[in-house]
Design a protein around this motif. Sequence first.
Motif, mmCIF file in Angstrom:
data_model
loop_
_atom_site.group_PDB
_atom_site.id
_atom_site.type_symbol
_atom_site.label_atom_id
_atom_site.label_comp_id
_atom_site.label_asym_id
_atom_site.label_seq_id
_atom_site.Cartn_x
_atom_site.Cartn_y
_atom_site.Cartn_z
ATOM 1 N N PHE A 139 0.850 -1.193 0.000
ATOM 2 C CA PHE A 139 0.000 0.000 0.000
ATOM 3 C C PHE A 139 0.889 1.249 0.000
ATOM 4 N N ILE A 140 0.612 2.187 -0.889
ATOM 5 C CA ILE A 140 1.430 3.395 -1.034
ATOM 6 C C ILE A 140 0.698 4.590 -0.434
ATOM 7 N N TRP A 141 1.390 5.294 0.454
ATOM 8 C CA TRP A 141 0.823 6.511 1.047
ATOM 9 C C TRP A 141 1.880 7.604 1.018
ATOM 10 N N ARG A 142 1.567 8.697 0.325
ATOM 11 C CA ARG A 142 2.482 9.831 0.185
ATOM 12 C C ARG A 142 3.844 9.380 -0.360
ATOM 13 N N GLY A 143 3.785 8.485 -1.350
ATOM 14 C CA GLY A 143 4.997 8.033 -2.027
ATOM 15 C C GLY A 143 5.777 6.966 -1.291
ATOM 16 N N ARG A 144 5.286 6.487 -0.161
ATOM 17 C CA ARG A 144 5.993 5.480 0.628
ATOM 18 C C ARG A 144 5.185 4.192 0.674
ATOM 19 N N ASP A 145 5.904 3.086 0.720
ATOM 20 C CA ASP A 145 5.254 1.788 0.892
ATOM 21 C C ASP A 145 4.987 1.586 2.387
ATOM 22 N N VAL A 146 3.718 1.609 2.751
ATOM 23 C CA VAL A 146 3.353 1.444 4.165
ATOM 24 C C VAL A 146 2.536 0.162 4.356
ATOM 25 N N GLY A 147 2.673 -0.750 3.414
ATOM 26 C CA GLY A 147 1.934 -2.006 3.504
ATOM 27 C C GLY A 147 2.227 -2.751 4.798
ATOM 28 N N GLY A 148 1.199 -3.283 5.413
ATOM 29 C CA GLY A 148 1.347 -4.046 6.651
ATOM 30 C C GLY A 148 1.400 -3.199 7.909
ATOM 31 N N LYS A 149 1.409 -1.888 7.765
ATOM 32 C CA LYS A 149 1.474 -1.024 8.947
ATOM 33 C C LYS A 149 0.069 -0.782 9.504
ATOM 34 N N SER A 150 0.020 -0.627 10.825
ATOM 35 C CA SER A 150 -1.258 -0.364 11.488
ATOM 36 C C SER A 150 -1.512 1.133 11.551
ATOM 37 N N LEU A 151 -2.724 1.489 11.928
ATOM 38 C CA LEU A 151 -3.082 2.901 12.043
ATOM 39 C C LEU A 151 -2.188 3.607 13.053
ATOM 40 N N ILE A 152 -1.966 2.995 14.194
ATOM 41 C CA ILE A 152 -1.165 3.653 15.226
ATOM 42 C C ILE A 152 0.281 3.832 14.766
ATOM 43 N N GLN A 153 0.799 2.877 13.990
ATOM 44 C CA GLN A 153 2.152 3.024 13.440
ATOM 45 C C GLN A 153 2.209 4.171 12.438
ATOM 46 N N MET A 154 1.155 4.298 11.652
ATOM 47 C CA MET A 154 1.090 5.386 10.671
ATOM 48 C C MET A 154 1.062 6.743 11.370
ATOM 49 N N VAL A 155 0.306 6.831 12.449
ATOM 50 C CA VAL A 155 0.213 8.094 13.185
ATOM 51 C C VAL A 155 1.550 8.416 13.847
ATOM 52 N N ASN A 156 2.209 7.401 14.390
ATOM 53 C CA ASN A 156 3.533 7.614 14.990
ATOM 54 C C ASN A 156 4.513 8.193 13.971
ATOM 55 N N HIS A 157 4.443 7.661 12.747
ATOM 56 C CA HIS A 157 5.364 8.118 11.702
ATOM 57 C C HIS A 157 4.988 9.521 11.209
ATOM 58 N N ALA A 158 3.686 9.799 11.131
ATOM 59 C CA ALA A 158 3.240 11.094 10.603
ATOM 60 C C ALA A 158 3.528 12.235 11.567
ATOM 61 N N TYR A 159 3.501 11.938 12.876
ATOM 62 C CA TYR A 159 3.698 12.995 13.876
ATOM 63 C C TYR A 159 4.761 12.549 14.888
ATOM 64 N N PRO A 160 6.012 12.473 14.446
ATOM 65 C CA PRO A 160 7.072 12.016 15.354
ATOM 66 C C PRO A 160 7.406 13.070 16.409
ATOM 67 N N VAL A 161 7.798 12.595 17.574
ATOM 68 C CA VAL A 161 8.235 13.480 18.652
ATOM 69 C C VAL A 161 9.748 13.614 18.563
ATOM 70 N N SER A 162 10.234 14.835 18.562
ATOM 71 C CA SER A 162 11.668 15.077 18.351
ATOM 72 C C SER A 162 12.541 14.425 19.412
ATOM 73 N N SER A 163 12.031 14.335 20.626
ATOM 74 C CA SER A 163 12.840 13.763 21.707
ATOM 75 C C SER A 163 12.985 12.253 21.582
ATOM 76 N N GLY A 164 12.069 11.635 20.853
ATOM 77 C CA GLY A 164 12.112 10.188 20.713
ATOM 78 C C GLY A 164 11.633 9.443 21.946
ATOM 79 N N ASN A 165 11.128 10.155 22.929
ATOM 80 C CA ASN A 165 10.642 9.525 24.156
ATOM 81 C C ASN A 165 9.380 8.709 23.860
ATOM 82 N N PRO A 166 9.360 7.400 24.187
ATOM 83 C CA PRO A 166 8.200 6.547 23.865
ATOM 84 C C PRO A 166 6.903 7.039 24.506
ATOM 85 N N ALA A 167 6.988 7.485 25.762
ATOM 86 C CA ALA A 167 5.781 7.958 26.439
ATOM 87 C C ALA A 167 5.243 9.219 25.772
ATOM 88 N N ALA A 168 6.149 10.121 25.415
ATOM 89 C CA ALA A 168 5.737 11.355 24.746
ATOM 90 C C ALA A 168 5.154 11.047 23.370
#
Length: 355
Positions: A139-168
Amino acid sequence: MSDDFWNKRASILQYHGELHRKKRQGQSIKRSTARTNDELYREAVEHTGHLSFSSLLRQYNIETKFANLTSNDILAATGIGVLGALTAVWTSALGRKVEPKLWANYDRNHPSDYFTGKDHRYPFGHDVLNINQKLPPGFIWRGRDVGGKSLIQMVNHAYPVSSGNPAAQALSSTTHLLVHWLRDFITPAGLPLPGSSRFTKWTKNVLNTCGYSSNNALMDTLGREFGTLHASDFTSIGLIKILNKGYITQQASIYSPDRFQIFDRQIKVISYGSCIIAQMAILMPIIIKDPQVRRKVDGAKLNLIMLGLFGKSVVDLMMLSEKEHQQILRNYEKSINTLLNSERSFEEWIKSLDS
């Protein structure tokens, strides 16, 4: 047995009650010479007059009917339901205006909206009970192959936290999901039924940039009118509950506790039913005229949550009415057995009523 029989019994009962009171007060009582019930009835009428059985029951506050709504009750409950429908229309119209301005920048480029179009919420990304739903392979989304990814994984990738803190990151992703769903929730299209995304089927389609077409048999059948949740569903229910409580509480002193429960359910059945009918009345003429235009009409949908509340109130009312019916039958049986017993038992019943 005929009404005449019970009316005579009531007159005799009244006569015996009067004799019993005189005896207790020490007054002299003329001994009855009656040999039959008819003679006793004539003697009773001569001394205390005729009394119908229904009048006798009213004297002792014995109810013989189910709780009946007055015309004012029906009018009030119907009016409450119509106000609920108007609230749904107003909420939908307001949401249409507010949504474009509500956290628009914060919600920009949300992965739930990988498709556009009127039904893009059905297949993926808008089912609040299925955030782990995964996209098909390749599955292609915004030019990237995101096949097999879940909604929550997609949201994590779309709005990353600069600190990289998992809780944040978890907090950020959750917030973005909730904001997106809230914005969709107040629009006329609303959100699809929770769990409905499990009916999504993906089909390869090279004509689409994502590489797939999708359909959802459940939501395609129900449509936005019969298969979505909307903010208006809750505002209309909230208003009806508040108005119902106010009106029902105001009438509480009129009814016994058991009758009050029946009255409560009767008002709810009428108010919920009136709201559902009113919203369907908005929808149905538009369906007949143009099946496509109906999707844009504010408030023109079935309130599924209210339908559930309506059904529950109907079942409760049936059970309460059956309970009252059985109690009335038991009371009638007890009274009939007493009245058909010997004269001595009949007089004993009079004494118990007079004590």
